[in-house]
Design a protein around this motif. Structure first.
Motif, PDB file in Angstrom:
ATOM      1  N   GLN A 193       0.838  -1.201   0.000  1.00 44.09           N
ATOM      2  CA  GLN A 193       0.000   0.000   0.000  1.00 44.09           C
ATOM      3  C   GLN A 193       0.873   1.251   0.000  1.00 44.09           C
ATOM      4  N   TRP A 194       0.263   2.366  -0.418  1.00 44.41           N
ATOM      5  CA  TRP A 194       0.949   3.652  -0.367  1.00 44.41           C
ATOM      6  C   TRP A 194       0.689   4.314   0.977  1.00 44.41           C
ATOM      7  N   LEU A 195       1.751   4.767   1.622  1.00 47.03           N
ATOM      8  CA  LEU A 195       1.665   5.428   2.914  1.00 47.03           C
ATOM      9  C   LEU A 195       2.031   6.903   2.780  1.00 47.03           C
ATOM     10  N   LEU A 196       1.311   7.741   3.499  1.00 50.35           N
ATOM     11  CA  LEU A 196       1.724   9.119   3.688  1.00 50.35           C
ATOM     12  C   LEU A 196       2.471   9.170   5.011  1.00 50.35           C
ATOM     13  N   VAL A 197       3.773   9.334   4.945  1.00 55.11           N
ATOM     14  CA  VAL A 197       4.611   9.348   6.140  1.00 55.11           C
ATOM     15  C   VAL A 197       4.729  10.789   6.635  1.00 55.11           C
ATOM     16  N   ILE A 198       4.435  10.997   7.919  1.00 55.05           N
ATOM     17  CA  ILE A 198       4.443  12.340   8.509  1.00 55.05           C
ATOM     18  C   ILE A 198       5.437  12.380   9.663  1.00 55.05           C
ATOM     19  N   ASN A 199       6.365  13.321   9.606  1.00 58.60           N
ATOM     20  CA  ASN A 199       7.220  13.596  10.751  1.00 58.60           C
ATOM     21  C   ASN A 199       6.619  14.825  11.450  1.00 58.60           C
ATOM     22  N   PRO A 200       5.877  14.624  12.540  1.00 61.80           N
ATOM     23  CA  PRO A 200       5.142  15.742  13.149  1.00 61.80           C
ATOM     24  C   PRO A 200       6.056  16.856  13.663  1.00 61.80           C
ATOM     25  N   LYS A 201       7.254  16.494  14.087  1.00 60.63           N
ATOM     26  CA  LYS A 201       8.172  17.504  14.611  1.00 60.63           C
ATOM     27  C   LYS A 201       8.609  18.473  13.515  1.00 60.63           C
TER      28      LYS A 201
END
Length: 386
Positions: free
Chosen positions: A51-59
């Motif tokens: 699957q395609w993931l949207l990776v988020i680095n919140p910092k």
């Protein structure tokens, strides 16, 4: 900012995008999301576990973007990469490739929702102008911008550490080309289903064309043209090659065959933006047309004017200047082609005037190369791919 505040800011960003540009918002909603404080960029797209993931680095996200409108813009940026299928098209050449980074970002940032303001740290046409003094053309495909950027800079600059999104994880598809392509198309199709009732929102016609390329079932251009011809006015004439349907046992009675009154007018783009390779592909397509369509086919070339081509196999190209689509329809009227009985086929890269065209001709087919869009503001007819 604590984790609760960060999550609320991201949620507000998604809500804002759904309000301002519903289609982009639903593209994001149909992606799985992963929080990763070790990711190198605020946002990135990655292929993982089928699957395609949207990776988020919140910092990093909250360091670079300070409000929900800016986050909505950053998410729209990711949605546009998906709509133009950049993670698939440039997966193999993405590693440490600054040209790909800049070319793809310039392409998509032109279509961000203007109501939300500007995306901080974005690579735009203005950025390139400030760096090089050269103003690149509007609304080109990423491949065109990549070629132009490579010509402008001996050492292509990096987007830098303050860039909101990263493209390095596009190469994560590895050998799963077909599966990842199907999954990416499914994200766009689901977003299309989600917006059928509420509408896609105010998005550029070129983006709509690109979406339709994915969600509308594809048919070969030849079958589409044959279907179009079959719906044109026709007449019947007697023929000994057919049985009489009403009295099939009477061999002395003539049968009937249909003959089309339709004329087919084919126009080959001869402007300077067309490469010799593209002209070769267009000529091959025209030869197929003339051999396979049951109609009177006339062939022309055009740039800012229309020129006759008496014999396709002997035509010698002399590259013209700009492109004007209006001259096609003006010439058809001047030469007394009947708008109701003429099928107009235009082979072009889509680069012409942006203003709305004036024409009475309704049976119009635009044959464009893959990934190219039509420049006119309100496209009409059918857009096909050769």
């Amino acid at each position: 900012m604590n984790s609760s505040q960060t999550n609320n800011l991201i949620i507000d960003g998604i809500k804002t995008l759904l309000d301002e540009a519903p289609f982009y918002g639903h593209v994001i909603m149909n992606l799985s999301r992963e929080m990763d404080v070790n990711a190198q960029n605020a946002l990135s797209l990655k292929w993982q576990a089928h699957q395609w993931l949207l990776v988020i680095n919140p910092k990093i996200l909250t360091q670079l973007l300070t409000n929900h409108k800016q986050i909505a813009l950053a998410l729209a940026h990711e949605a546009l990469h998906i709509i133009w299928q950049h993670p698939l098209r440039y997966a193999k050449e993405r590693r440490q490739n600054n040209v790909v980074d800049i070319g793809t970002d310039i392409a998509v940032n032109q279509y961000l929702p203007q109501t939300l303001g500007e995306l901080p740290h974005a690579m735009t046409l203005q950025t390139i102008f400030d760096m090089s003094g050269k103003l690149l053309p509007l609304h080109e495909d990423s491949s065109t911008y990549m070629a132009l950027v490579a010509q402008l800079f001996d050492n292509v600059p990096s987007l830098g550490q303050d860039n909101v999104d990263g493209h390095g994880s596009w190469s994560s598809i590895g050998t799963a080309t077909e599966e990842s392509a199907a999954a990416l198309a499914l994200v766009i199709k689901k977003a299309d289903e989600d917006t059928k009732l509420s509408g896609r929102g105010k998005i550029d016609s070129r983006v709509q064309q690109q979406i339709d390329e994915i969600v509308v079932p594809k048919r070969h251009w030849r079958s589409v043209l044959r279907m179009g011809l079959s719906q044109m006015p026709n007449k019947r004439q007697s023929s000994r090659a057919r049985f009489n349907r009403r009295q099939a046992y009477r061999l002395d009675l003539l049968g009937e065959i249909s003959t089309y009154d339709a004329q087919v007018a084919v126009f080959i783009d001869n402007s300077a933006s067309i490469s010799n390779q593209q002209v070769g592909q267009m000529l091959a397509t025209v030869l197929q047309l003339t051999q396979q369509l049951d109609a009177d086919v006339r062939v022309f070339s055009f740039d800012t004017q229309v020129h006759d081509i008496k014999k396709v196999t002997k035509w010698v190209r002399h590259a013209g200047g700009g492109t004007t689509f209006q001259c096609i329809f003006d010439t058809l009227l001047e030469r007394q082609f009947n708008p109701m009985q003429t099928v107009v086929i235009i082979l072009t890269d889509g680069e012409g005037e942006k203003s709305q065209l004036k024409t009475k001709f309704k049976h119009v087919y635009w044959l464009l190369p893959p990934q190219k869009t039509l420049s006119i503001q309100k496209p009409f007819g059918q857009i096909l791919r050769f």
